[in-house]
Design an enzyme around this catalytic site. Structure first.
Site, short mmCIF file in Angstrom:
data_model
loop_
_atom_site.label_atom_id
_atom_site.label_comp_id
_atom_site.label_asym_id
_atom_site.label_seq_id
_atom_site.Cartn_x
_atom_site.Cartn_y
_atom_site.Cartn_z
NE ARG A 272 -3.56 -0.65 2.42
CZ ARG A 272 -4.63 -1.13 1.79
NH1 ARG A 272 -5.33 -0.34 0.99
NH2 ARG A 272 -5.03 -2.38 1.97
CD GLU A 344 -7.98 -5.30 -5.18
OE1 GLU A 344 -7.94 -4.51 -6.13
OE2 GLU A 344 -8.43 -5.00 -4.05
CB SER A 347 -10.68 -4.63 -9.05
OG SER A 347 -10.61 -5.01 -7.71
#
Length: 425
Positions: A272, A344, A347
């Site tokens: 992140r 993840e 997407s």
């Protein structure tokens, strides 16, 4: 943005869709604004009709040489009242737009309702190690190829400096992904601006809701949180020919996110960051072709991990986890053995005409009617390059701390087969 006419005609379905997303019903609130707006529009039209009639009467009186002062006074009063009502209409239309800006898309019928995402596909096997696998930042730092302290000295927290073969591997991944998507899946490579106007952010639904998650310059340019923003806006305000569709774009860009609300989450490593690289896929289609295009985009994204031979799973996001713009979203989650969890990495979302309404992007039907309709837009990561780099480090690590380079990347790495500790001269 949703069509207020659809909400007007389907208030119960609209409120049920919001309930499925875990939100309160909004149909009454929106329809009151809409009805007030429509009444105000009708009043301005009536006033305009009266004004036109008076203008004709005044003209007739003047032609006959008669006094028209009283009629002219009425016309002046009407003109002032009409100007005021037009301001009222404008204010009500802005109020309705602001309300609709924050309303999420209607989930597709097959999206799982509630808070539980549903795994639908697994590929490959989790690697088995004869040693305790390390996390990516332990490996990168030990090799002297990944440095967070230097990045903090330059820029602060949530940045990283990559060096040597690790920096080269990041670049190799971007080139590899672009080659797959352009040569095998027919996406057109685009090198877009990294700064955009507020209207472009609004067009894809980043504004106003996600303003805190983005960076804005002092002269009101927004740094792109993803290449979805410039790629999708390539067709903003356009009327496309149906025969041109689908349009498929791909870009490899840096992305910038403030990570507002993520304090304390993923503070170590590259998961992140405020700045990272991503290969982004965008498609523009007719509504009828959007579901097939969604599956095609998902396959393209999944193929990258399959060529890298890294285990992943694909899930369908539930109604309460999707972004506000999405009708349906697939997440691809890669296995990270150092963290012993899935994360993840992509997407892939179908937005229907939600973004197209905000951008006013339509297409002209090919048959004789030539009617225009809003396009459907889709986007997906193909893939997040930084997280793919993380996945390679953790899945291909060796007991001596080196990292094997996946076969498909060796040609991009000049024949190198391993990442090793940086040599000290």
């Amino acid at each position: 943005m949703l069509d207020v006419k659809w909400i007007r005609e389907n208030p119960e379905a609209f409120d049920q869709a919001l309930k499925n997303r875990g939100l309160e019903p909004l149909s009454n609130q929106i329809l009151i604004i809409d009805e007030t707006r429509r009444n105000a529009i009708q009043l301005t039209q009536d006033l305009q009709t009266q004004r036109n009639l008076l203008a004709k009467q005044i003209g007739e009186l003047k032609r006959r040489g008669e006094n028209a002062d009283s009629f002219m006074n009425k016309a002046n009063d009407l003109r002032e009242r009409l100007a005021q009502e037009e301001l009222t209409v404008k204010a009500l239309e802005e109020k309705l737009k602001n309300a609709l800006d924050l309303v999420p898309n209607i989930p597709a019928p097959d999206v799982p309702i509630g808070t539980e995402d549903v795994p639908i596909h697994h590929w490959g096997e989790k690697p088995i190690f004869s040693f305790e696998p390390k996390q990516h930042f332990e490996l990168g730092e030990a090799m002297g190829l990944m440095n967070f302290e230097e990045a903090a000295k330059i820029s602060g927290a949530r940045f990283v400096v990559l060096k040597g073969d690790l920096a080269r591997l990041e670049r190799a991944l971007g080139s590899f992904m672009l080659d797959v998507h352009t040569q095998e899946y027919g996406y057109l490579e685009v090198s877009p601006p990294y700064m955009v106007r507020a209207q472009s952010m609004y067009g894809v639904g980043q504004l106003p809701k996600f303003a805190e998650d983005a960076f804005v310059t002092t002269n009101n340019y927004w740094l792109i949180p993803t290449a979805e923003v410039p790629l999708t806006n390539l067709v903003a305000e356009d009327i496309l020919n149906e025969k041109e569709l689908p349009l498929r774009f791909v870009a490899y860009t840096p992305c910038f996110r403030s990570e507002a609300g993520s304090a304390g989450r993923d503070t170590r490593g590259m998961i992140r960051l405020h700045q990272f690289h991503k290969v982004e896929l965008v498609s523009v289609t007719s509504p009828e072709a959007s579901e097939a295009e969604h599956q095609r985009m998902l396959t393209a994204a999944q193929s990258i991990l399959e060529r890298l031979k890294i285990h992943y799973r694909t899930i369908v996001l539930c109604t309460q986890e999707m972004s506000i713009c999405s009708q349906k979203t697939y997440d691809i989650e890669v296995w990270l053995p150092g963290q012993n969890t899935y994360r993840e990495i992509s997407s892939c979302s179908n937005f229907g005409d939600y973004q197209a309404r905000r951008m006013n992007t339509r297409f002209r039907e090919a048959h004789e009617s030539k009617k225009t309709r809003f396009v459907s837009t889709l986007n997906g990561s193909g893939l997040a390059v930084g997280r793919t780099l993380v996945a390679i480090l953790e899945n291909y690590q060796q007991e001596d701390g080196s990292v094997m380079i996946p076969d498909v990347l060796k040609s991009y790495m000049g024949g190198e087969t391993f990442l090793r500790a940086k040599k000290v001269e």
